[in-house]
Design a protein around this motif. Sequence first.
Motif, PDB file in Angstrom:
ATOM      1  N   SER A 137       0.843  -1.191   0.000  1.00  0.00           N
ATOM      2  CA  SER A 137       0.000   0.000   0.000  1.00  0.00           C
ATOM      3  C   SER A 137       0.878   1.242   0.000  1.00  0.00           C
ATOM      4  O   SER A 137       1.890   1.310   0.713  1.00  0.00           O
ATOM      5  N   PRO A 140      -0.585   8.066  -3.762  1.00  0.00           N
ATOM      6  CA  PRO A 140      -0.355   8.318  -5.194  1.00  0.00           C
ATOM      7  C   PRO A 140       0.956   9.087  -5.421  1.00  0.00           C
ATOM      8  O   PRO A 140       1.399   9.870  -4.577  1.00  0.00           O
ATOM      9  N   ASN A 167      -1.161   2.433  -4.665  1.00  0.00           N
ATOM     10  CA  ASN A 167      -1.853   1.184  -4.303  1.00  0.00           C
ATOM     11  C   ASN A 167      -2.726   1.484  -3.085  1.00  0.00           C
ATOM     12  O   ASN A 167      -2.202   1.745  -1.998  1.00  0.00           O
ATOM     13  N   PRO A 168      -4.064   1.506  -3.274  1.00  0.00           N
ATOM     14  CA  PRO A 168      -4.794   1.162  -4.513  1.00  0.00           C
ATOM     15  C   PRO A 168      -4.609   2.214  -5.597  1.00  0.00           C
ATOM     16  O   PRO A 168      -4.132   3.313  -5.340  1.00  0.00           O
ATOM     17  N   ALA A 169      -4.968   1.797  -6.864  1.00  0.00           N
ATOM     18  CA  ALA A 169      -4.806   2.683  -8.002  1.00  0.00           C
ATOM     19  C   ALA A 169      -5.568   3.970  -7.772  1.00  0.00           C
ATOM     20  O   ALA A 169      -6.718   3.946  -7.323  1.00  0.00           O
ATOM     21  N   PRO A 170      -4.954   5.105  -8.054  1.00  0.00           N
ATOM     22  CA  PRO A 170      -5.617   6.381  -7.761  1.00  0.00           C
ATOM     23  C   PRO A 170      -6.726   6.695  -8.769  1.00  0.00           C
ATOM     24  O   PRO A 170      -6.731   6.218  -9.903  1.00  0.00           O
ATOM     25  N   SER A 171      -7.638   7.557  -8.340  1.00  0.00           N
ATOM     26  CA  SER A 171      -8.640   8.149  -9.234  1.00  0.00           C
ATOM     27  C   SER A 171      -8.212   9.579  -9.526  1.00  0.00           C
ATOM     28  O   SER A 171      -7.397  10.169  -8.809  1.00  0.00           O
ATOM     29  N   ARG A 194      -7.685   4.272 -16.756  1.00  0.00           N
ATOM     30  CA  ARG A 194      -6.569   4.054 -15.846  1.00  0.00           C
ATOM     31  C   ARG A 194      -5.535   5.171 -15.944  1.00  0.00           C
ATOM     32  O   ARG A 194      -4.347   4.956 -15.774  1.00  0.00           O
ATOM     33  N   ARG A 220      -5.897  10.665  -6.507  1.00  0.00           N
ATOM     34  CA  ARG A 220      -6.298  10.414  -5.133  1.00  0.00           C
ATOM     35  C   ARG A 220      -6.525   8.931  -4.913  1.00  0.00           C
ATOM     36  O   ARG A 220      -7.079   8.225  -5.767  1.00  0.00           O
ATOM     37  N   ASN A 221      -6.067   8.420  -3.768  1.00  0.00           N
ATOM     38  CA  ASN A 221      -6.536   7.146  -3.230  1.00  0.00           C
ATOM     39  C   ASN A 221      -6.742   7.327  -1.731  1.00  0.00           C
ATOM     40  O   ASN A 221      -6.647   8.457  -1.214  1.00  0.00           O
ATOM     41  N   LYS A 222      -6.975   6.253  -1.002  1.00  0.00           N
ATOM     42  CA  LYS A 222      -7.355   6.392   0.401  1.00  0.00           C
ATOM     43  C   LYS A 222      -6.209   6.863   1.289  1.00  0.00           C
ATOM     44  O   LYS A 222      -6.431   7.226   2.447  1.00  0.00           O
ATOM     45  N   THR A 225      -3.640  12.500  -1.640  1.00  0.00           N
ATOM     46  CA  THR A 225      -3.885  13.103  -2.960  1.00  0.00           C
ATOM     47  C   THR A 225      -2.603  13.782  -3.431  1.00  0.00           C
ATOM     48  O   THR A 225      -1.997  14.566  -2.695  1.00  0.00           O
TER      49      THR A 225
END
Length: 1279
Positions: A137, A140, A167-171, A194, A220-222, A225
């Motif tokens: 994990s 980004p 990880n996880p893949a960002p948005s 992607r 951004r991911n959890k 950003t």
Amino acid sequence: MVKICLECQSEPEERGPGSALRELLTDGETASTDTCSGARLTDFCAVWDAGVLLVSAAGKGAPSGVTGRRLNESETLNSVREAQFQQLEAARPRGPGRGARGLVLRMAGQPPPWAYTAVLLCALSLGGAIEIPMDLSQPPTITKQSVKDHIVDPRDNILIECEAKGNPAPSFHWTRNSKFFNIAKDPRVSMRRRSGTLVIDFRSGGRPEEYEGEYQCFARNKFGTALSNRIRLQVSKSPLWPKENLDPVVVQEGAPLTLQCNPPPGLPSPVIFWMSSSMEPISQDKRVSQGHNGDLYFSNVMLQDMQTDYSCNARFHFTHTIQQKNPFTLKVLTNHPYNDSSLRNHPDMYSARGVAERTPSFMYPQGTASSQMVLRGMDLLLECIASGVPTPDIAWYKKGGDLPSDKAKFENFNKALRITNVSEEDSGEYFCLASNKMGSIRHTISVRVKAAPYWLDEPKNLILAPGEDGRLVCRANGNPKPTVQWMVNGEPLQSAPPNPNREVAGDTIIFRDTQISSRAVYQCNTSNEHGYLLANAFVSVLDVPPRMLSPRNQLIRVILYNRTRLDCPFFGSPIPTLRWFKNGQGSNLDGGNYHVYENGSLEIKMIRKEDQGIYTCVATNILGKAENQVRLEVKDPTRIYRMPEDQIAKRGTTVQLECRVKHDPSLKLTVSWLKDDEPLYISNRMKKEEDSLTIFGVAERDQGSYTCVASTELDQDLAKAYLTVLGRPDRPRDLELTDLAERSVRLTWIPGDDNNSPITDYVVQFEEDQFQPGVWHDHSKFPGSVNSAVLRLSPYVNYQFRVIAINEVGSSHPSLPSERYRTSGAPPESNPSDVKGEGTRKNNMEITWTPMNATSAFGPNLRYIVKWRRRETRETWNNVTVWGSRYVVGQTPVYVPYEIRVQAENDFGKGPEPDTIIGYSGEDYPRAAPTDVKIRVLNSTAISLQWNRVYSDTVQGQLREYRAYYWRESSLLKNLWVSQKRQQAGFPGDRLRGVVSRLFPYSNYKLEMVVVNGRGDGPRSETKEFTTPEGVPSAPRRFRVRQPNLETINLEWDHPEHPNGILIGYTLKYVAFNGTKVGKQIVENFSPNQTKFMVQRADPVSRYRFSLSARTQVGSGEAVTEESPAPPNEATPTAAYTNNQADIATQGWFIGLMCAIALLVLILLIVCFIKRSRGGKYPVREKKDVPLGPEDPKEEDGSFDYSDEDNKPLQGSQTSLDGTIKQQESDDSLVDYGEGGEGQFNEDGSFIGQYTVKKDKEETEGNESSEATSPVNAIYSLA
């Protein structure tokens, strides 16, 4: 195969627990391409293929200083290695690092000098951003984005790039002009799958200008950003030029002029250039040039500037279009309306054209001072353009110091100064000085250097274990000083939720006792009025046991004596400790030849053969341990033991460069060549072999350094040599005429390159355009050490000069010609040469002379005054003016002497008094013949003549010779046809006796004599007759020696070609010999009609030497010599063939076959005689078994034409078996011989002429051919 760039030679500054990690090669992907800031990359990379890690040359060339001459190993090896060790020691990490380290070869230090191998591998950078394995994990990270100022082509779709990993893949989402950009509401805008890259599609319509603005991407991911730079999107523009009608520009010759371009504003700015309306480039020099703003500046206008018009052109980059402004036309007012091209290079051109000289003044910039601001890292361009007459020269200076030589460059004929990559040290005052012979002026430019923000310490990703401390540092500099703003996950830090573990101290954020909840992405934005910098750095808190990141059980092959580093790529949190073991031994490797760095890398200071083995690295932290192994093999180095040597070669010769190599036999060797450090193309003039390079027909372009590169997959050795080609010199250039005088001028030139062979001489040539335009003549020659000479000139010549340089190799091409220079006229100083007076007819005299050339004419309208008079009478001179080179005097007496004078004259006067030349009028034929001619026969081929002199008044000209005409009336041999062609023998001068030779022996001759003068022959004398006596014969013809068996030898011959009398017989002398043993000579005499003889061999081993000659009453003639074939035991082709035929001839079946053939031939001959007696035609080809020989000239349609009248057999002759008439051997008559052409004689008068048979020679040869191909003769030849 995957190639990884390995090691950098420098390490970052001291790092804390958040030491940088690098992403390694996993699953066939290449490592990160981050560069090593400030580090020098080495020449080696590692290649991993099928689990084997190889060290291979990266193709960056030889280490610095390799010149093909090796250093002394014993003196330099230790010092070089120590220096490299110190370099690596300074570069190693200073603190514990949680690093991604590859189990790869890291080579440091200097190998033995003879190895010529780079020893440091370009390894993973120790100062790059932190990299975490992608299966863990992580927040980004932006990996790709468009440039800050993004200009797009309006004809294409718009692409704004933004890519990130995590990880996880960002948005992703975007803002436009600091507001949320809702992509879903605009059908033209889409985002790649992607990825955050925006695509704006205009295929269905729309205007690109509607989308201009400032864009920013958010990934951004959890865990946080990340932000991209603020991307300013602009659409390229290429506006049209406004239409305008331009009036002609009127300017006085010598005045300054500026033609303004004023291009339409484009994005980006267009490229400006000037051309004529016919698209011809405007020629620029220090007088006429284009400024940086695009305007065209004339320092002073000349009349020739009217010859073209001037159009400004703008080329727009994105649209690939060129727009042309309406052209300017010039009207130049002048005091000298003639545009004489000869004045263009005149040393005082302006005065010659009536242009007043002026001191310089600045056209750009205006005034005496100006200022300019430039940003750090950009190029500074300073420009000064001045007017004046003559055209001023520009020089640049910096107040209080020198111009930076490594960055300063002069452009636009010294009118512009460019300083690249400006730094704060380049600020200050610069001034340009414009000067000509009338004075000087200067302009001062104050330069201020500002700076957009630039990094001093860019924040790096921070990876910590729970409870660890760390810090993010963001330091930048600029002018003015930039401000620093922190953000977290794209929001200002001030508005973020409070974090008791985080403390902000200006440009630093300090983290203490971090926990999992502390994960985030921080942004540092530093800016001033000239720009900004934005950096992302994440904080990741992980609890990970050790893991190995490289493939297991790799094979590494290294070169003997190199310094080597083994890296063990691992990851773990907390930081694992790393230990090394060899061959499973329990002791940790450290000390002696081994050194373990704090980051875990194992260094082997000098590889030896005993260092081969299996090495194990073990990484351990509180959560566990991991290990990996690598097998190390040591190989012998590649060495060039015979290096190419420097050579000097002449053009066109052959050169060979040697390169002999020793290498480890288990490695594949490749030998290649470089020329001037670039790969050498092997042309058809070159031959590359394993140990050499040969160049045939060396040319000037072959000169340079040649490097032999002997390389394996592990190392390489280099050896360099320089080839110097001696070539012809380059042509001299820039010819200039000065010190112009009436009869001299100084010519100055700039020598061309001597191409490695010193110039020994200069040849000055001239050309004039009046007498021989376009033809160059040698004027003078000067030593190669001078480049200026005073030339002596002739009056009234329009000179043009050129210079040729000469060295030992050859001559250069001629220089370009100088301007023309015409000298003033004068009367001729000489007269024409080679004056002659000769008659072409009996009543005239032609006076000729060699005309004078351009350098002796001295003036226009060159002509010649021709004078003549009879020598005896002393009459008055006759004269005529002639423009050519000949004059004919008519109605002259026969062969009378004349006095002749030819004088040169031009429009400036006459030449000096000419010399008097004696000439003669034309001759007439002689009136008398020689008298009292007496003949005495000297020998068979020569006679002696004697006669009386003729009176001089009967010669009627100059007596050339007495001439004898003689011809062969007949031969004393009966029925021998002779040629009565007349021959002649001349006796020059006033001689009264002579000898006529080369006569035919045994012949009747007639002779006449005449007197010869320049006109021709006089009357002939009384005809005299004489007879030549008998001589000795020539050698017998076609002497043949055949050996049918081991007991006998057959001899055959033909009559001499030149009997030179009545043959009385033949003499044969022969002797047996065997090696060096020679037997007694035997002499045989034969009758004149015998042409065959058989010799009985005394033994089957000895050979025989035969000598045959013919005899007349005078004596024996020339002999012909032949030898018998070699015996069978010598195994010569002739002997073997004869032996085989002899063996066949003794067989019974062969004898029976020959008898049958003889009977058949007999029947055919009977039929032939019957046909012949009737005078008919007998078709030979239909009856004969053996075809006619190819030489038979009578063969046309396969038949012979027999005539009773022409082919009656002679008395005493026999009929041959093939139906032709052959002379019997007993016939000693010579009626079959006749004259075959003119006779020839030796120097002593002996006869060597030739005779021919009365019958056609071709017919005789045809009969011989028939004889050779008849069946009986075929049988005889086989025997």
